[in-house]
Structure formats: structure tokens, C-alpha cells
Design an enzyme around this catalytic site. Sequence first.
Site, short mmCIF file in Angstrom:
data_model
loop_
_atom_site.label_atom_id
_atom_site.label_comp_id
_atom_site.label_asym_id
_atom_site.label_seq_id
_atom_site.Cartn_x
_atom_site.Cartn_y
_atom_site.Cartn_z
N ASP A 260 0.84 -1.19 0.00
CA ASP A 260 0.00 0.00 0.00
C ASP A 260 0.87 1.24 0.00
OD1 ASP A 260 -2.42 1.54 0.26
OD2 ASP A 260 -1.82 1.91 2.34
N GLU B 107 -0.87 -1.36 -6.40
CA GLU B 107 -1.95 -0.68 -7.08
C GLU B 107 -1.45 -0.01 -8.36
OE1 GLU B 107 -4.95 1.15 -3.93
OE2 GLU B 107 -2.89 1.65 -3.54
N ASP C 20 -3.89 1.50 7.01
CA ASP C 20 -2.92 1.23 5.94
C ASP C 20 -2.67 -0.27 5.79
OD1 ASP C 20 -2.43 3.84 5.01
OD2 ASP C 20 -1.07 4.24 6.67
#
Length: 242
Positions: free
Chosen positions: A25, A124, A223
Site C-alpha cells: 500500500d 496498485e 494502511d
Amino acid sequence: MFLLLVVKIPKVQNNLNPERVVGVDLGINVPLYAALNDNEYGGMSIGSREQFLNMRMRMQAQKRELQRNLLHTTNGGHGRNQKLQAFKRLQDKEKNWVHLQNHIFSKSIIEFALKNKAGVIQMERLTGFGRNKNDEVDEGYKFILRYWSYFELQTMIEYKANATGIEVRYIDPYHTSQTCSFCGHREKGQRISQSIFICKNPDCTKGKGKQEKDGTYKGINADWNAARNIALSKKVVDRKKK
Ligand SMILES: [Zn+2]
């Protein structure tokens, strides 16, 4: 008599588990958070926002000072050139610092994956990253997107992963921070602050964290929750949007 042997050195065998996935992340509170798809506790935060902010502020202040000096140098010529060069040096220094941090961070991610024998790293895709459904960049991400080179960081993770036999996949970034990584429940307002997530599904027990004496919940690390969603995601996409 000599015998010459040509020995082929095999690629490092890391005995990685292809089913184990590290989710990375790119956070607001910490630059990076890593979590595993098959572990409900393990995770690692990398870097600190404060350290990052302090360094950044100091450099910005130095730059402003130099700029002010430049404005007041009216006679031009040698002094001005020197100051311009100093400004350029400061910009390079800043870029190098981000570059070095990215090296340190990417190395930590690879070490985390190897330590856990994870065969896959998921991140991501940056297109659409930090954006809400109206395609606007969320407030919290604005700052970090402006100052951090996430693209470079991902590229570094990718080539270091390749060298160790870890596969890298990109996933769709939508809703990774608003979904409970335990039950999959998605609802607005579950991320109650930048750092705390509390699942709103009444039947979910793990996504709320510890219960306090007064019946309220402590929540889980937001997170970490996002990193775990990234590790669990099956929505694999191309790195570059088509
Ligand atoms: Zn839940």
C-alpha cells in the site's frame, strides 16, 4: 594436467510460495505498508511521514531562501549565475534524496517478501490511484502524490523482484482503502481517520479491532487493511491503463 570446468551458476533458489502474496500500500501516513494475503496479523510499515516531511520542508525552505536572494541580485553577472547553480544543486539534491529513499524502500519490500517466502508482490496501478468516484484526487493523497515518485518506486520494486524470482502484479486501485479486508464489506466512512479503519458490517468481528469496556471498538490499522486488500485482490490489470 588441468581440467577446466565451466560451471553455470543457477538463479538463486528462494523456495517461494506462489500462493503467498505481499500487498504493498502506498499510504498517506507511512510511505509504504506491506501485508500478506494469508496472514491476519503480519505486516510491516516502511518509512515515516514525519521524516519525509521534515526533509522536504527543510529543502523547500532552502530553495525559497535562494530564490529570494536571486530576486535581490539585480546586477546580474557572476553572482547571479552562482546562485542559479546553487539552486540547481539543491533541486538535484532533493531528487537524489527521493531516489535514495525509493531504493531503501524497495529493498525493504523485497526483503519482507523473501522472509515470508512470498512468490508474488501486488501493487496498485497508479492510474486512478488516490481518486474518488468522481475521479478527483482525495485530499490526503494530494500532498504525497505531489512530492513522491511512486512510479519510480514501483519500477524499482519490479526490477528487484525480477532478480529474485518474485512475480509482480498490478491491481485495480479502486476501493482498496474503503473495504474491510476480513469480510469484504464496503461502506463509506469505515476509514474513520487516516490511520484507523472500523468495519461497519454488524456480523464482522475481526474488522473492528479490540472492543473497549464501553462497547466501542478500537479499530484496525487502516494502511495495513488497505495493504491486505491489495494482497487479496484478484482484479489484476495492466500497469498502464488501456
Ligand atoms: Zn468486516
